[in-house]
Design a protein around this motif. Structure first.
Motif, mmCIF file in Angstrom:
data_model
loop_
_atom_site.group_PDB
_atom_site.id
_atom_site.type_symbol
_atom_site.label_atom_id
_atom_site.label_comp_id
_atom_site.label_asym_id
_atom_site.label_seq_id
_atom_site.Cartn_x
_atom_site.Cartn_y
_atom_site.Cartn_z
ATOM 1 N N ILE A 59 1.157 12.539 -9.375
ATOM 2 C CA ILE A 59 0.582 13.873 -9.201
ATOM 3 C C ILE A 59 1.638 14.947 -9.443
ATOM 4 N N CYS A 60 2.848 14.722 -8.917
ATOM 5 C CA CYS A 60 3.914 15.724 -9.045
ATOM 6 C C CYS A 60 4.503 15.772 -10.453
ATOM 7 N N LYS A 61 4.888 14.626 -10.971
ATOM 8 C CA LYS A 61 5.561 14.596 -12.272
ATOM 9 C C LYS A 61 4.645 15.013 -13.416
ATOM 10 N N ASP A 62 3.384 14.591 -13.342
ATOM 11 C CA ASP A 62 2.441 14.922 -14.411
ATOM 12 C C ASP A 62 1.628 16.171 -14.102
ATOM 13 N N LEU A 63 1.955 16.842 -12.984
ATOM 14 C CA LEU A 63 1.324 18.110 -12.618
ATOM 15 C C LEU A 63 -0.196 17.972 -12.553
ATOM 16 N N ARG A 64 -0.645 16.942 -11.868
ATOM 17 C CA ARG A 64 -2.073 16.695 -11.713
ATOM 18 C C ARG A 64 -2.590 17.378 -10.439
ATOM 19 N N PRO A 65 -3.842 17.784 -10.419
ATOM 20 C CA PRO A 65 -4.423 18.342 -9.192
ATOM 21 C C PRO A 65 -4.655 17.220 -8.174
ATOM 22 N N TYR A 66 -4.699 17.615 -6.902
ATOM 23 C CA TYR A 66 -4.956 16.618 -5.862
ATOM 24 C C TYR A 66 -6.289 15.908 -6.083
ATOM 25 N N SER A 67 -7.216 16.610 -6.700
ATOM 26 C CA SER A 67 -8.556 16.049 -6.900
ATOM 27 C C SER A 67 -8.560 14.844 -7.819
ATOM 28 N N MET A 99 -9.446 2.713 -12.399
ATOM 29 C CA MET A 99 -8.181 2.162 -12.893
ATOM 30 C C MET A 99 -7.384 1.532 -11.747
ATOM 31 N N ILE A 100 -7.287 2.256 -10.610
ATOM 32 C CA ILE A 100 -6.535 1.733 -9.468
ATOM 33 C C ILE A 100 -7.199 0.462 -8.931
ATOM 34 N N LYS A 101 -8.517 0.449 -8.917
ATOM 35 C CA LYS A 101 -9.245 -0.737 -8.424
ATOM 36 C C LYS A 101 -8.968 -1.942 -9.302
ATOM 37 N N THR A 102 -8.887 -1.710 -10.621
ATOM 38 C CA THR A 102 -8.593 -2.796 -11.556
ATOM 39 C C THR A 102 -7.174 -3.320 -11.349
ATOM 40 N N ALA A 154 0.830 -1.205 0.000
ATOM 41 C CA ALA A 154 0.000 0.000 0.000
ATOM 42 C C ALA A 154 0.873 1.266 0.000
ATOM 43 N N LYS A 155 1.963 1.240 0.763
ATOM 44 C CA LYS A 155 2.859 2.396 0.805
ATOM 45 C C LYS A 155 3.489 2.665 -0.559
ATOM 46 N N ASP A 156 3.858 1.584 -1.251
ATOM 47 C CA ASP A 156 4.455 1.739 -2.592
ATOM 48 C C ASP A 156 3.454 2.364 -3.562
ATOM 49 N N ILE A 157 2.216 1.911 -3.529
ATOM 50 C CA ILE A 157 1.201 2.446 -4.440
ATOM 51 C C ILE A 157 0.918 3.906 -4.116
ATOM 52 N N THR A 158 0.805 4.224 -2.827
ATOM 53 C CA THR A 158 0.549 5.602 -2.426
ATOM 54 C C THR A 158 1.693 6.513 -2.871
ATOM 55 N N ALA A 159 2.931 6.055 -2.696
ATOM 56 C CA ALA A 159 4.094 6.847 -3.112
ATOM 57 C C ALA A 159 4.109 7.045 -4.623
ATOM 58 N N THR A 160 3.707 6.016 -5.364
ATOM 59 C CA THR A 160 3.678 6.118 -6.823
ATOM 60 C C THR A 160 2.608 7.099 -7.293
ATOM 61 N N ILE A 161 1.450 7.081 -6.636
ATOM 62 C CA ILE A 161 0.394 8.044 -6.972
ATOM 63 C C ILE A 161 0.879 9.465 -6.693
ATOM 64 N N ALA A 162 1.605 9.657 -5.578
ATOM 65 C CA ALA A 162 2.147 10.980 -5.246
ATOM 66 C C ALA A 162 3.109 11.452 -6.332
ATOM 67 N N LYS A 163 3.976 10.545 -6.801
ATOM 68 C CA LYS A 163 4.906 10.909 -7.874
ATOM 69 C C LYS A 163 4.160 11.232 -9.163
ATOM 70 N N GLU A 213 -9.877 11.603 -6.567
ATOM 71 C CA GLU A 213 -11.323 11.467 -6.374
ATOM 72 C C GLU A 213 -12.064 11.241 -7.687
ATOM 73 N N ASN A 214 -11.344 11.309 -8.801
ATOM 74 C CA ASN A 214 -11.984 11.136 -10.106
ATOM 75 C C ASN A 214 -12.403 9.686 -10.318
ATOM 76 N N PRO A 215 -13.623 9.466 -10.811
ATOM 77 C CA PRO A 215 -14.126 8.089 -10.990
ATOM 78 C C PRO A 215 -13.240 7.240 -11.886
ATOM 79 N N GLY A 216 -12.771 7.822 -12.987
ATOM 80 C CA GLY A 216 -11.947 7.043 -13.914
ATOM 81 C C GLY A 216 -10.643 6.607 -13.281
ATOM 82 N N PHE A 217 -10.006 7.497 -12.525
ATOM 83 C CA PHE A 217 -8.748 7.155 -11.855
ATOM 84 C C PHE A 217 -8.972 6.079 -10.800
#
Length: 510
Positions: A24-32, A42-45, A13-22, A35-39
């Motif tokens: 957000i930062c690398k691709d300049l995504r908003p924190y929101s 994808m993570i659930k899949t 879980a820590k690895d996945i959370t860290a990857t999502i954080a990267k 919460e997006n359904p599509g995202f």
């Protein structure tokens, strides 16, 4: 099958959370995005057992922790540099708020060019040289690079020149891409060229505004077997966009002229015509400005040194701009204006540029200089190598004195700790008899520096297509003093493009 959820503290879980954080930062995504359904789908899949943390968890804990970790990594990398160069520029966002961006550049111990965006900060005060200079000093203190002999690269704006002096950075190199832009703007700004460019700009604008004309142009391109390229509208403050407009216009000129003569468009397009002399001037100017555009492209390199390229490029372009008998009146005027502007640049930093070129194995022969001037450059290089070697010797001597005092205190019986091992026998012998049994007299710093420069000059020049950083990595043991100097000079970029590239991205975020 996947009913058991991963615990938030589990390694997975820590690895996945860290990857999502990267992400957000690398691709300049908003924190929101979390919460997006599509995202979320994808993570659930990808990992049904994982539960995505909340948006505040990322904004308040994960991303700040990642920032601090990354900042420490950057500081560690900067601490290993022989010298750190910075580029900076100020800009204004769409909301009319002023910002200053600072990037750093250095050569890592393994001879890799390292570039970091240190900060993009709001500057609510006036963008004066004094205020920007103070901001630069604060940034150096924050990132602990004040002792790295910072060099600075900026555009030619007066406030930036003052900022470099205010921050006491040396050398202060003005961006070569910006210098080329200024010279080219002046050349294309002469009266005849300006009026002629206005005609071309008006025709291109007409095709951009008229769907009928644009469709007719596409038909003519098909009939004439020309590339189906759209015409380019230039931005008047960027000379390279004017060049690209002319280059594209020249390519499509037969189709453009045929379209403008079409019966469907002839009404009201009389003003959108060019004479034969206009078309001839276009071809001449495209040919004249082609090498200048190529020089701008060369200076945008980030994996190879670019400071060392400025002096050879400047000499090459000045030679290219020399008058010829076949020049039209317009081309001759453009050449004269550009030569007058370009030849006056870098007079205060010419020595630094020449030494950088001498330290680049691709340009070490300095073919753009006369023999006497080449020898002067290498004489200055020998002097700098002497100073550098003296500084290294002093540093080594201080280390040796510290270790010698430790060894002798042990010999005199002033105790070693019970659990400490006795000093090495070889080191003890050196401490006792080193001064009396010297095998041969050491070379002076001057002799060492001169010998290195002689060896360096005797080596073959590196082909222009090869990597200068790899070459120096292979020569570091044979040329230790010069390799240190190379890191100090070749880390300085020849343009402030890295800082300017941040503008569009940062502007989009804001």
């Amino acid at each position: 099958m996947f009913s058991q959820k991963l615990g938030q503290n589990s390694a997975r879980a820590k690895d996945i959370t860290a990857t999502i954080a990267k992400f957000i930062c690398k691709d300049l995504r908003p924190y929101s995005v979390v919460e997006n359904p599509g995202f979320r789908e994808m993570i659930k899949t990808l990992e049904p057992r994982y539960t995505i943390p909340s948006r505040p968890h990322f904004s308040e804990k994960v991303i700040p922790a990642l920032y601090e970790s990354t900042k420490n990594d950057v500081k560690l990398s900067l601490s290993q540099a022989e010298r750190v160069a910075i580029t900076t520029d100020s800009w204004t966002s769409c909301s009319n708020q002023g910002y200053v961006t600072i990037t750093s550049h250095h050569i890592a111990p393994e001879w890799k060019m390292k570039t970091f965006v240190l900060q993009t900060r709001v500057l609510n005060e006036a963008h004066t040289g004094k205020n920007i200079g103070a901001l630069l000093r604060e940034a150096c203190m924050e990132w602990k690079i004040s002792d790295k002999n910072p060099a600075i690269v900026t555009d030619n704006a007066r406030n930036m020149i003052v900022a470099g002096a205010e921050a006491q950075f040396s050398p202060h190199i003005t961006c070569f891409a910006h210098t080329l832009n200024l010279a080219s703007q002046k050349g294309l700004g002469v009266d005849r060229a300006s009026r002629w460019l206005g005609k071309v700009r008006k025709i291109v604008g007409y095709f951009h505004r008229s769907p009928i004309a644009s469709h007719a142009l596409q038909e003519k391109q098909t009939l004439m077997d020309l590339p189906k390229h759209k015409l380019i509208q230039d931005i008047m403050t960027r000379w390279n966009s004017s060049f690209e407009m002319l280059e594209r216009f020249s390519e499509q000129q037969p189709a453009i002229m045929a379209t403008l003569m079409s019966k469907d468009l002839r009404k009201g397009v009389a003003e959108y015509t060019l004479s034969e002399s206009d078309i001839a001037n276009m071809d001449d100017i495209v040919q004249l400005m082609g090498p200048v555009k190529m020089a701008t492209t060369v200076m945008c390199e980030e994996d190879q040194p670019t400071l060392s390229v400025i002096a050879p490029l400047q000499a090459k372009l000045l030679k290219h701009l020399q008058p010829c008998e076949d020049d039209s009146t317009l081309v001759a005027e453009i050449k004269r204006v550009m030569t007058n502007d370009l030849s006056t640049r870098y007079r205060g930093t010419q020595d630094a540029l020449n030494i950088a070129s001498a330290l680049d194995p691709r340009f070490k022969e300095l073919p753009y200089l006369e023999k006497e001037d080449r020898e002067q450059v290498y004489a200055k290089l020998v002097f700098e190598a002497e100073v550098s070697h003296q500084m290294q010797a002093m540093g080594n001597q201080e280390e040796d004195e510290g270790s010698s005092s430790t060894k002798l205190s042990g010999f005199n019986g002033e105790t070693t700790a019970p659990n400490e091992s006795p000093p090495c026998k070889k080191k003890a012998l050196d401490a006792l008899f080193g001064d009396s049994f010297t095998q041969r007299e050491r070379k002076s710093t001057s002799e060492t520096a001169r010998a290195e420069v002689i060896r360096y000059r005797a080596k073959d020049a590196l082909p222009l297509t090869e990597n200068a950083m790899k070459w120096w990595r292979s020569q570091e043991k044979d040329l230790p003093v010069l390799s240190t100097l190379a890191k100090r000079y070749l880390c300085i970029p020849g343009t402030s493009v890295p800082a300017e590239r941040v503008f569009s991205t940062a502007g989009d975020i804001i």
